[in-house]
Design a protein around this motif. Structure first.
Motif, short mmCIF file in Angstrom:
data_model
loop_
_atom_site.label_atom_id
_atom_site.label_comp_id
_atom_site.label_asym_id
_atom_site.label_seq_id
_atom_site.Cartn_x
_atom_site.Cartn_y
_atom_site.Cartn_z
N ARG A 1 0.55 -0.71 -0.21
CA ARG A 1 -0.03 -0.09 -0.30
C ARG A 1 0.76 0.97 -0.37
O ARG A 1 0.54 1.84 -0.62
N GLN A 2 1.93 1.38 0.76
CA GLN A 2 2.99 2.70 0.91
C GLN A 2 3.65 2.88 -0.50
O GLN A 2 4.04 3.83 -0.65
N HIS A 3 3.79 1.30 -1.53
CA HIS A 3 5.08 0.53 -1.94
C HIS A 3 4.52 0.52 -3.07
O HIS A 3 5.06 -0.61 -2.98
N PRO A 4 3.81 0.48 -3.96
CA PRO A 4 2.94 -0.11 -4.78
C PRO A 4 3.72 -0.54 -6.04
O PRO A 4 5.13 0.06 -6.07
N PRO A 5 4.10 -2.06 -6.32
CA PRO A 5 4.75 -2.65 -7.39
C PRO A 5 5.36 -2.02 -8.86
O PRO A 5 4.27 -1.54 -9.13
N LEU B 1 -2.62 -12.45 -7.66
CA LEU B 1 -3.10 -13.11 -5.92
C LEU B 1 -2.29 -12.70 -5.20
O LEU B 1 -3.21 -11.89 -4.21
N PHE B 2 -1.14 -12.12 -5.53
CA PHE B 2 -0.42 -11.75 -3.95
C PHE B 2 0.52 -10.10 -4.68
O PHE B 2 1.27 -9.47 -3.88
N GLU B 3 0.37 -10.06 -5.35
CA GLU B 3 0.82 -9.10 -6.13
C GLU B 3 1.14 -7.76 -5.71
O GLU B 3 1.86 -6.79 -5.99
N SER B 4 -0.69 -7.90 -5.78
CA SER B 4 -0.86 -6.23 -4.83
C SER B 4 -0.83 -6.54 -3.20
O SER B 4 -2.17 -5.45 -2.63
#
Length: 427
Positions: free
Chosen positions: A333-337, A374-377
């Motif tokens: 949430r703070q540093h999105p990919p 899945l868990f990327e975000s």
């Protein structure tokens, strides 16, 4: 009509709405775009409608359709589960004989589970998270069809077609079938989804629970069934038993798909658990079972031990608050990919708060660029859509994802507006 006719009509209704749901879920036009997809079903879902309204803090115009389902429930009880729900129909059809009508004894208090689920879903929505909506029966089934079952069917059909092309005598028939049916239905774009296996396993697990008890999911876990069950406590039409003509043969209790008919309480049933299947009325040899209007003399149905109380409500809200709090400290949430892109016009905030994980946008994307994450975000965005350009680009002439989104997580942009909307930054 006789009781047998009503039961026959219910089965026709079940088959019709299951076929309609699956048809709307998989049929697209030649460019992979659909006018509505299965959105009408999602907009009739009170759980998804209320979650979207609470999470979005705004009135979503098509969402008022869920009031139709609430009105029907207040009239006829939990008939949605027995007459219309496509997942409920599958669970009723795919059940081993040994578990039909099986009572769970000590596990009857597990019926509270579905109430905890819907309260957690609405509590999470109130706190700005739609995470628990991934358990909604409509989203669960549609997600599996879109991401796993239909792509697997496409692969099986095309592989079979390729094998049959080894026989020259079949070429003309195969060419005709391919042009008339296979190509329009499956399209030319391969279907690849990274999250297909967990999506499929979730649906398979729900069906496998039928081997423990018939409609195990509907009895103990379904959040939509729990919400409609509470509303059914106030229904005007309810099941009654004429004790003067009842012979205590117990055919009704043995055949009840939700095992709510209590043979120790004069074969009465709980309106919150009765799905108005009418099987008990059709099976009764003396006609002692009837569904009657409760006017005059209407009053809410009695509360049961497994119905939610103050502690259950506080526990569900605490779980929702804990989920929202843990999601808030996720580093994503703070540093999105840098390579995390959402559908055109959708923001990270709108996806988190409004996306109900139905998979409609993934299904209609003509290039398969939209993939279920899945868990990327972050785990709190499980099954939400992401754009994966290495799999498929976002077509300049397509705005289908926003048109089929039932909750407004992806705004329904006009094509000209979508074409000028940036998707991400090149690096």
């Amino acid at each position: 009509m006789s009781a047998a006719d009503w039961r026959r009509l219910r089965r026709i209704s079940q088959a019709f709405f299951l076929i309609l749901f699956l048809g709307l879920s998989i049929l697209t036009n030649a460019r992979g775009q659909a006018a509505t997809g299965a959105a009408p079903f999602f907009r009739l879902d009170p759980l998804l409608g209320l979650a979207a309204l609470l999470a979005g803090r705004t009135w979503i115009a098509p969402a008022f359709l869920f009031l139709v389902t609430i009105f029907i429930t207040l009239l006829f009880g939990r008939s949605w589960c027995g007459w219309f729900c496509p997942l409920g129909t599958l669970l009723e059809w795919i059940v081993p004989r040994k578990t039909r009508g099986k009572m769970m004894g000590r596990l009857e208090k597990w019926r509270l589970g579905k109430h905890l689920a819907w309260m957690a879903a609405l509590g999470g929505a109130l706190l700005g998270s739609a995470f628990y909506t991934f358990l909604d029966p409509l989203t669960l089934l549609n997600r599996a069809v879109a991401s796993a079952l239909f792509p697997a069917l496409r692969h099986a059909v095309l592989q079979s077609e390729a094998w049959l092309y080894r026989f020259p005598l079949l070429w003309d028939a195969l060419d005709a079938a391919h042009q008339a049916v296979i190509a329009p239905l499956f399209g030319s774009t391969p279907r690849y989804f990274g999250g297909a296996l967990p999506v499929f396993l979730l649906l398979a697990g729900v069906i496998a629970l039928n081997w423990i008890a018939e409609r195990f999911w509907c009895r103990y876990l379904c959040p939509l069934g729990g919400l409609l069950g509470i509303l059914s406590k106030f229904a005007l039409l309810r099941r009654e038993v004429d004790l003067e003509t009842c012979t205590a043969c117990a055919k009704c209790s043995r055949g009840c798909p939700t095992a709510t008919i209590d043979s120790e309480d004069n074969f009465r049933s709980d309106p919150a658990e009765c799905i108005v299947c009418l099987d008990c009325m059709a099976d009764c040899p003396t006609g002692a079972v009837r569904f009657r209007w409760q006017i005059p003399g209407w009053r809410p149905a009695a509360w049961k031990d497994y119905d939610p109380g103050r502690r259950a409500a506080l526990g569900a809200l605490a779980a929702a608050a804990g989920t929202a709090a843990l999601a808030g400290i996720d580093p994503v949430r703070q540093h999105p990919p840098a390579n995390l892109m959402r559908p055109p016009g959708a923001s990270q905030a709108s996806i988190e708060s409004l996306c109900v994980r139905c998979g409609e946008c993934v299904r209609v994307c003509p290039t398969q660029g939209l993939q279920p994450s899945l868990f990327e975000s972050g785990w709190h965005n499980l099954f939400t859509p992401r754009l994966a350009p290495r799999i498929g680009f976002c077509s300049y002439q397509c705005n289908a994802c926003g048109q089929v989104c039932p909750s407004g997580a992806i705004p329904p942009l006009e094509l000209a507006v979508k074409q000028s909307t940036p998707l991400g930054l090149v690096r």
